[in-house]
Design a protein around this motif. Structure first.
Motif, short mmCIF file in Angstrom:
data_model
loop_
_atom_site.label_atom_id
_atom_site.label_comp_id
_atom_site.label_asym_id
_atom_site.label_seq_id
_atom_site.Cartn_x
_atom_site.Cartn_y
_atom_site.Cartn_z
N TRP A 135 -7.46 0.04 -1.85
CA TRP A 135 -6.60 1.00 -2.53
C TRP A 135 -6.10 0.40 -3.85
CZ3 TRP A 135 -1.90 -1.18 -3.48
CH2 TRP A 135 -1.55 -2.26 -2.66
N ASN B 14 -14.57 7.13 4.21
CA ASN B 14 -13.36 7.94 4.02
C ASN B 14 -12.54 7.54 2.80
OD1 ASN B 14 -14.13 9.25 6.36
ND2 ASN B 14 -12.74 8.07 7.68
N GLN B 15 -13.24 7.33 1.67
CA GLN B 15 -12.53 6.99 0.44
C GLN B 15 -12.25 8.25 -0.36
OE1 GLN B 15 -11.54 3.83 -0.25
NE2 GLN B 15 -10.36 4.68 -1.94
N ARG C 71 0.83 -1.20 0.00
CA ARG C 71 0.00 0.00 0.00
C ARG C 71 0.86 1.26 0.00
NH1 ARG C 71 -4.45 2.19 4.41
NH2 ARG C 71 -2.53 2.88 5.42
N SER C 72 1.97 1.21 0.73
CA SER C 72 2.85 2.39 0.79
C SER C 72 3.45 2.73 -0.56
CB SER C 72 3.96 2.16 1.82
OG SER C 72 4.87 1.15 1.38
N ARG D 294 -8.16 5.13 8.30
CA ARG D 294 -7.56 4.19 7.36
C ARG D 294 -6.04 4.17 7.48
NH1 ARG D 294 -11.22 4.17 2.81
NH2 ARG D 294 -9.70 2.89 1.71
N ARG D 295 -5.52 4.86 8.51
CA ARG D 295 -4.08 4.81 8.75
C ARG D 295 -3.68 3.41 9.22
NH1 ARG D 295 -2.01 10.36 11.79
NH2 ARG D 295 -2.68 11.84 10.20
N GLU D 296 -2.42 3.06 8.97
CA GLU D 296 -1.94 1.73 9.31
C GLU D 296 -2.11 1.42 10.80
OE1 GLU D 296 2.20 -0.94 9.25
OE2 GLU D 296 2.03 0.86 7.97
N ASP E 128 -10.62 -1.28 4.26
CA ASP E 128 -9.65 -0.49 3.50
C ASP E 128 -9.54 -1.07 2.10
OD1 ASP E 128 -7.58 1.55 3.32
OD2 ASP E 128 -6.14 -0.10 3.25
N PHE F 165 -1.08 5.90 -1.87
CA PHE F 165 -2.40 6.10 -1.26
C PHE F 165 -2.24 6.91 0.01
CE2 PHE F 165 -5.73 4.41 1.69
CZ PHE F 165 -6.83 4.95 1.04
N SER F 166 -3.04 7.96 0.16
CA SER F 166 -2.98 8.83 1.34
C SER F 166 -4.23 8.58 2.19
CB SER F 166 -2.90 10.30 0.91
OG SER F 166 -2.90 11.14 2.05
N PRO F 167 -4.12 7.80 3.24
CA PRO F 167 -5.32 7.41 4.00
C PRO F 167 -5.79 8.49 4.96
CG PRO F 167 -3.38 6.41 4.99
CD PRO F 167 -2.91 7.13 3.75
#
Length: 289
Positions: free
Chosen positions: A234, A260-261, A186-187, A197-199, A232, A191-193
């Protein structure tokens, strides 16, 4: 932004129609108190926000809300509004903020928010984030204390996708993966969560299932319980977005929920299937330094 001092906040209190108002932290309130306050303040919202005591406990733990640095506004001895502050290193997130419907339109929300930002600044937080529905009048109050829009986010709330699943004939192969591999890939997708949706936030779920497409350019994370909630998703390109969505939509029940997409390849692919957001909201941020 220059935060208001306690004296300036008191000047605001003198201008409103309610006396005997003061602000405290939530540190002395128990779970039952917080649940009652939450449910009472969210009455009449755009959708049902009521929580059971057990749901509230899970929510507070998942969001890592700090009651010590969250605020409540009192009229006499009654809590008539609150903000819940989650903390991640030197950043914070408003996990909920509301005023009792019976006490609205009296300037209390501005007092509450100003007090919360002062408290956040006192523990050296640099930024505070929140999300607010596009049509919510609270946006003006947030802007009034320094929050600015950073981007629009899409909400897909309990959409019946049975008819759309029938149109998606091809089911591309995907494979399950470890959570570490999931977030590494994902990193790489840029993708900016949003906060939820943060890790670090997603890793706090007790069970989960992580998937990647064959080219590892798209992925999805589902809760591991019976609900199979999509936590999540992405992709780094449109082809990958269609692959992962086609596979995931066929794996889930006929209900799609996703919060939060951003406006990205995933939202573009959903629109190509005729699946549109049920609501739009804004991510907002205030810098405290």
């Amino acid at each position: 932004m220059k935060l208001k001092t306690n004296t300036e906040l008191w000047d605001i209190i003198l201008e409103i129609n309610i006396r005997n108002v003061h602000v405290e932290t939530l540190s002395n309130l128990n779970l039952q108190d917080i649940t009652e306050i939450w449910n009472r303040c969210w009455l009449g919202y755009y959708y049902n926000m009521s929580y059971s005591r057990e749901h509230m406990k899970v929510w507070l733990e998942l969001s890592r809300v700090s009651l010590e640095y969250s605020t409540a506004i009192y009229h006499d001895r009654r809590v008539v509004g609150f903000t819940l502050l989650a903390i991640d290193k030197n950043e914070g997130w408003i996990a909920g903020a509301c005023i009792d419907p019976a006490y609205r339109n009296n300037g209390l929300f501005k007092i509450l928010l100003g007090s919360q930002l002062n408290l956040a600044k006192s523990i050296l937080l640099k930024k505070i984030y929140l999300e607010v529905l596009e049509q919510n009048y609270a946006r003006k109050a947030y802007q009034g204390v320094g929050f600015v829009n950073t981007r629009q986010l899409n909400v897909y709330r309990t959409l019946n996708i049975k008819e759309f699943k029938n149109e998606i004939l091809r089911i591309p192969p995907v494979f399950s993966t470890t959570l570490d591999e999931y977030f590494i890939n994902r990193s790489h997708s840029f993708f900016s969560p949003a906060w939820q949706r943060r890790e670090g936030y997603l890793r706090r779920y007790s069970t989960y299932k992580a998937f990647l497409n064959d080219s590892e350019t798209a992925g999805a994370l589902l809760s591991g319980d019976k609900s199979g909630l999509l936590l999540d998703v992405w992709s780094s390109n449109l082809a990958g977005a269609k692959e992962i969505l086609s596979a995931i939509l066929h794996r889930t029940d006929s209900i799609l929920s996703l919060i939060n997409q951003p406006n990205d390849w995933i939202s573009t692919a959903l629109r190509s299937y005729g699946i549109n957001p049920t609501a739009n909201q804004y991510e907002m941020c205030v810098e405290l330094s």
